[in-house]
Design a protein around this motif. Sequence first.
Motif, PDB file in Angstrom:
ATOM      1  N   GLN A 397      59.215  -8.895  29.553  1.00 45.77           N
ATOM      2  CA  GLN A 397      57.941  -9.519  28.884  1.00 45.77           C
ATOM      3  C   GLN A 397      57.543  -8.391  27.693  1.00 45.77           C
ATOM      4  OE1 GLN A 397      55.740 -11.383  27.927  1.00 45.77           O
ATOM      5  NE2 GLN A 397      54.759 -11.884  29.838  1.00 45.77           N
ATOM      6  N   ARG A 398      56.975  -9.126  26.820  1.00 47.86           N
ATOM      7  CA  ARG A 398      56.293  -8.588  25.443  1.00 47.86           C
ATOM      8  C   ARG A 398      54.955  -8.207  25.739  1.00 47.86           C
ATOM      9  NH1 ARG A 398      54.689 -11.124  20.333  1.00 47.86           N
ATOM     10  NH2 ARG A 398      54.997  -9.496  18.491  1.00 47.86           N
ATOM     11  N   THR A 399      54.363  -6.900  25.615  1.00 47.59           N
ATOM     12  CA  THR A 399      53.222  -6.742  25.518  1.00 47.59           C
ATOM     13  C   THR A 399      52.752  -5.737  24.500  1.00 47.59           C
ATOM     14  OG1 THR A 399      53.623  -4.812  27.017  1.00 47.59           O
ATOM     15  CG2 THR A 399      52.962  -6.848  28.138  1.00 47.59           C
ATOM     16  N   VAL A 406      49.054  -0.554  33.420  1.00 51.34           N
ATOM     17  CA  VAL A 406      49.175  -1.650  34.629  1.00 51.34           C
ATOM     18  C   VAL A 406      49.529  -2.914  33.859  1.00 51.34           C
ATOM     19  CG1 VAL A 406      47.562  -2.819  36.265  1.00 51.34           C
ATOM     20  CG2 VAL A 406      47.004  -0.300  35.593  1.00 51.34           C
ATOM     21  N   ASP A 407      50.863  -2.987  33.788  1.00 50.22           N
ATOM     22  CA  ASP A 407      51.604  -4.116  33.076  1.00 50.22           C
ATOM     23  C   ASP A 407      51.650  -5.218  33.826  1.00 50.22           C
ATOM     24  OD1 ASP A 407      53.353  -2.680  34.359  1.00 50.22           O
ATOM     25  OD2 ASP A 407      54.941  -3.139  33.015  1.00 50.22           O
ATOM     26  N   TRP A 408      50.608  -5.773  34.472  1.00 48.76           N
ATOM     27  CA  TRP A 408      50.854  -6.803  35.459  1.00 48.76           C
ATOM     28  C   TRP A 408      51.347  -7.994  34.524  1.00 48.76           C
ATOM     29  CZ3 TRP A 408      50.474  -8.558  40.066  1.00 48.76           C
ATOM     30  CH2 TRP A 408      50.241  -9.459  40.427  1.00 48.76           C
ATOM     31  N   TYR A 413      56.009 -11.463  35.202  1.00 48.61           N
ATOM     32  CA  TYR A 413      57.105 -12.035  34.591  1.00 48.61           C
ATOM     33  C   TYR A 413      58.634 -11.699  35.359  1.00 48.61           C
ATOM     34  CZ  TYR A 413      60.214 -13.268  30.517  1.00 48.61           C
ATOM     35  OH  TYR A 413      61.123 -13.679  29.521  1.00 48.61           O
ATOM     36  N   LEU A 414      58.810 -10.398  35.578  1.00 49.29           N
ATOM     37  CA  LEU A 414      59.924 -10.287  36.237  1.00 49.29           C
ATOM     38  C   LEU A 414      59.943 -10.981  37.873  1.00 49.29           C
ATOM     39  CD1 LEU A 414      60.159  -6.438  35.566  1.00 49.29           C
ATOM     40  CD2 LEU A 414      61.391  -8.169  34.478  1.00 49.29           C
ATOM     41  N   HIS A 415      58.948 -10.951  38.348  1.00 49.56           N
ATOM     42  CA  HIS A 415      59.093 -11.656  39.854  1.00 49.56           C
ATOM     43  C   HIS A 415      59.457 -13.214  39.571  1.00 49.56           C
ATOM     44  CE1 HIS A 415      57.195 -13.611  43.301  1.00 49.56           C
ATOM     45  NE2 HIS A 415      57.793 -12.640  43.811  1.00 49.56           N
ATOM     46  N   GLY A 416      58.846 -13.724  38.585  1.00 49.09           N
ATOM     47  CA  GLY A 416      59.008 -15.269  38.255  1.00 49.09           C
ATOM     48  C   GLY A 416      60.643 -15.335  37.978  1.00 49.09           C
ATOM     49  N   TYR A 417      61.064 -14.521  37.078  1.00 49.50           N
ATOM     50  CA  TYR A 417      62.435 -14.847  36.663  1.00 49.50           C
ATOM     51  C   TYR A 417      63.460 -14.320  37.513  1.00 49.50           C
ATOM     52  CZ  TYR A 417      61.127 -16.433  31.984  1.00 49.50           C
ATOM     53  OH  TYR A 417      60.793 -17.360  30.837  1.00 49.50           O
ATOM     54  N   ILE A 418      63.237 -13.141  38.216  1.00 52.06           N
ATOM     55  CA  ILE A 418      64.392 -13.027  39.227  1.00 52.06           C
ATOM     56  C   ILE A 418      64.238 -13.941  40.166  1.00 52.06           C
ATOM     57  CG2 ILE A 418      64.897 -11.179  41.007  1.00 52.06           C
ATOM     58  CD1 ILE A 418      63.836  -9.187  38.953  1.00 52.06           C
ATOM     59  N   GLY A 419      63.149 -14.572  40.661  1.00 49.69           N
ATOM     60  CA  GLY A 419      63.140 -15.586  41.579  1.00 49.69           C
ATOM     61  C   GLY A 419      63.921 -16.854  40.994  1.00 49.69           C
ATOM     62  N   GLY A 420      63.459 -17.187  39.989  1.00 50.55           N
ATOM     63  CA  GLY A 420      64.529 -18.334  39.258  1.00 50.55           C
ATOM     64  C   GLY A 420      65.806 -18.154  39.394  1.00 50.55           C
ATOM     65  N   LYS A 470      55.379   2.458  34.272  1.00 53.57           N
ATOM     66  CA  LYS A 470      54.335   1.460  34.137  1.00 53.57           C
ATOM     67  C   LYS A 470      54.497   0.911  35.783  1.00 53.57           C
ATOM     68  CE  LYS A 470      55.283   0.544  29.330  1.00 53.57           C
ATOM     69  NZ  LYS A 470      55.573  -0.643  28.481  1.00 53.57           N
ATOM     70  N   LEU A 471      53.318  -0.100  36.060  1.00 52.10           N
ATOM     71  CA  LEU A 471      53.396  -0.721  37.247  1.00 52.10           C
ATOM     72  C   LEU A 471      54.701  -1.533  37.479  1.00 52.10           C
ATOM     73  CD1 LEU A 471      51.811  -1.596  39.926  1.00 52.10           C
ATOM     74  CD2 LEU A 471      51.155  -3.596  38.287  1.00 52.10           C
ATOM     75  N   SER A 472      55.397  -2.033  36.206  1.00 51.75           N
ATOM     76  CA  SER A 472      56.594  -2.847  36.439  1.00 51.75           C
ATOM     77  C   SER A 472      57.812  -1.858  36.907  1.00 51.75           C
ATOM     78  CB  SER A 472      56.702  -3.299  35.062  1.00 51.75           C
ATOM     79  OG  SER A 472      56.778  -2.414  34.190  1.00 51.75           O
TER      80      SER A 472
END
Length: 510
Positions: A397-399, A406-408, A413-420, A470-472
């Motif tokens: 994810q780009r920020t 706190v890079d929510w 993004y990571l949770h979504g893509y790893i699940g996918g 970071k949070l990530s």
Amino acid sequence: MLKLFLGITLLALTVFAADNFSRDDFPSDFVFGASTSAYQVEGAADQDGRKPSIWDTFAHAGNMHGANGDVASDVYHKYKEDVQLMAAMGLEAYRFSISWSRVIPDGKGPVNPKGLEYYNNFINELTSHGIEPHVTLHHNDLPQALEDDYGGWISQNIVKDFTEYADLCFRTFGDRVKYWTTVNEINVFALGGYDRGILPPQRCSSPFGVNCSRGNSSTEPYMATHHILLAHGSAARLYRKKYQDRQHGFIGINIFSYWFVPLTNTVEDVTATERANDFYVGWILNPLVFGDYPDIIKKNAGSRIPAFTKAESNLVKGSYDFLGVNCYNALYVKENPRTLQMEVRDVNADMAIELKSIQNDTSAFEFPVTPWALQKVLEYLKQKYDNPPVFIHENGQRTRRNSSLVDWPRVKYLHGYIGGLLDALRNGSNVRGYFVWSFVDAFELLDGYESSYGLYYIGLDDPDLKRKPKLSAYWYSNFLNRRSLTSVGVIELLKNSFILPPVQQHQSLL
């Protein structure tokens, strides 16, 4: 503050509860890691015998907001610290690139012992901590000397020089490195560097390019791609003949892929989407899998695209043990036949398409969270290219650079893509690994230090370039170490890591 915490906690539980998974849901031999590349993080650009690459030249010409990678994240001096952070996080693998101009400063000829020593030490540090090195040989940073000598990738001379460089790396590091990627993002490198001129080596021509003083957008992207494929084929043949049996490693190549979506359901837009895939993916994979370019590319480009001889076709076809895929998001495609009527055309005109971003609900700067895009790319590779072994080499994810620790958005993004990715694996995709881009904040390809992808923040105004998680980083570490990511685990993660002051005021958590 309490209301904010409770609100964020409820949001997190809602998101994570919709798609629960863990590291144990993936096969034990599936590898999780993180990525960087040499020029983007190493620094020490003029130290210990290294000479400039085309990326040094491009950056110092003022093309990247006045920034450059002279110091970057200073991994050259801080690699031991970084490997300790990787090990503490639980990384299973680390993808990085070797700077060609650090080990062979002029691209050919004398070898730099200091360069070999650095990479030997770095690889030893990784393996001693149980982290598997995945090495890329060329990540947009051709030695400037070869560009000056004969034009770099637009000359077939590059095939011999690249093969000799690869031979040196296989011979020196191959006893510990089992995964070799020859070239990163061939398609983006060709389009950005030789068509639009927005990337090194900044070759292009009017009316297609931007601020280029040399080049030909109509022909050079095709020439550069052709020679990269030949150089890859040559290096792969060498590896298989001379090293693979005794080193037991694997060799592959990397492409960038969007998932393209028709803007409308019209026949024109659906056909244009198929054409976009042929130009972005088929341009590279058809020669590797079938021995020649897609028919639509040969038809639209005509004599401007080089033809493979029978020997060249045989060299390139099947010259991979795996494919590296970089994927971040999806794009809409619309038919644009007007470009084919132009008297002079480039690759983008040959595609005869228009591209439109799929917008994020929260920020135009961040990528939308579209895990289905990665799933569709993997399904496309499965259906059209016989389901090759794939490593996701880059996804992240780009920020904005100076945003909160706190890079929510990155966690989501990571949770979504790893699940996918898990869904794609269960659906039969032959995917073997996943690497987050990037381990630390880096000097980014398109905008220098304006954006951030790192799991670890590095403040540019900090003379020590201290790494701050970071949070990530916490989220990924929890995942890798098989700790709960739902219910109580999420609450604890947020309590311990989420409510933090801004980056500028934050003290390191380590």
